[in-house]
Design a protein around this motif. Structure first.
Motif, PDB file in Angstrom:
ATOM      1  N   ALA A 129       0.862  -1.191   0.000  1.00 10.09           N
ATOM      2  CA  ALA A 129       0.000   0.000   0.000  1.00 10.09           C
ATOM      3  C   ALA A 129       0.893   1.234   0.000  1.00 10.09           C
ATOM      4  N   CYS A 131       1.039   5.099   0.660  1.00 13.11           N
ATOM      5  CA  CYS A 131       0.234   5.955   1.539  1.00 13.11           C
ATOM      6  C   CYS A 131       0.755   7.386   1.584  1.00 13.11           C
ATOM      7  N   PRO A 149      -3.948   5.278   2.168  1.00 10.47           N
ATOM      8  CA  PRO A 149      -3.493   4.617   0.947  1.00 10.47           C
ATOM      9  C   PRO A 149      -4.056   5.297  -0.299  1.00 10.47           C
ATOM     10  N   ILE A 152      -3.014   0.422  -3.911  1.00  8.67           N
ATOM     11  CA  ILE A 152      -2.785  -0.879  -3.280  1.00  8.67           C
ATOM     12  C   ILE A 152      -2.507  -1.882  -4.382  1.00  8.67           C
TER      13      ILE A 152
END
Length: 175
Positions: A129, A131, A149, A152
């Motif tokens: 992920a 972020c 996030p 992903i």
């Protein structure tokens, strides 16, 4: 039902941190490697088992990072980071990134493209992920970083690496 009691049921204040560590060891978690890129383009990373979901809407997770960590400095300066969730065969990578070895990125396969939050450890992670940092809070010697996030990626369908009781483990096939 048998209830076990010890003389340390209510420990003296000076023993509480050690007892708390033991208490939390009994709560197994997945293992992640947090990566970030500093302003000079250098990769930083650390093993993390202190991660949890904070919210689904907006998607937000929390990671705990030692306040003096160079990885923390890089992710706060850049405003982004990557969470690499490790698969069950990535114990060596988890130990490497926990060791603080300055050459750790020379010893693992990774990639970093424009727009990533940090390096993707594509051979050790089952998912990543990317972020953006939304906020952080200092709690003792740790900083809790809230990340939202923005991408992903699922890399493999492998089972996660687990950590608890001060050792690594894997998800049981039976269950």
């Amino acid at each position: 039902m048998t209830v076990l009691r010890s003389e340390a049921t209510i420990p003296p204040t000076e023993r509480l941190p050690g007892r708390f560590r033991g208490f939390m060891a009994g709560f197994p978690s997945g293992v992640a490697i947090i990566t970030a890129t500093d302003r000079q383009g250098k990769q930083w990373g650390m093993t993390c088992s202190a991660m949890c979901s904070a919210s689904v809407e907006p998607p937000t997770l929390i990671i705990g990072v030692r306040a003096a960590s160079p990885t923390l400095r890089a992710l706060l300066d850049s405003g982004s980071f990557a969470v690499n969730l490790l698969h069950e065969r990535a114990r060596e990578t988890a130990e490497l990134f926990a060791s603080g070895d300055p050459d750790r990125f020379d010893l693992v396969a990774w990639e970093h493209e424009s727009g990533y939050g940090g390096a993707h450890l594509y051979e050790a992670a089952h998912s990543v992920a990317d972020c953006r940092v939304s906020q952080s809070v200092l709690v003792g010697p740790q900083r809790m970083v809230f990340g939202e996030p923005f991408r992903i990626s699922t890399l493999t369908e492998a089972r996660p690496l687990l950590y608890g009781m001060r050792r690594y483990g894997r998800w049981s096939a039976a269950g």
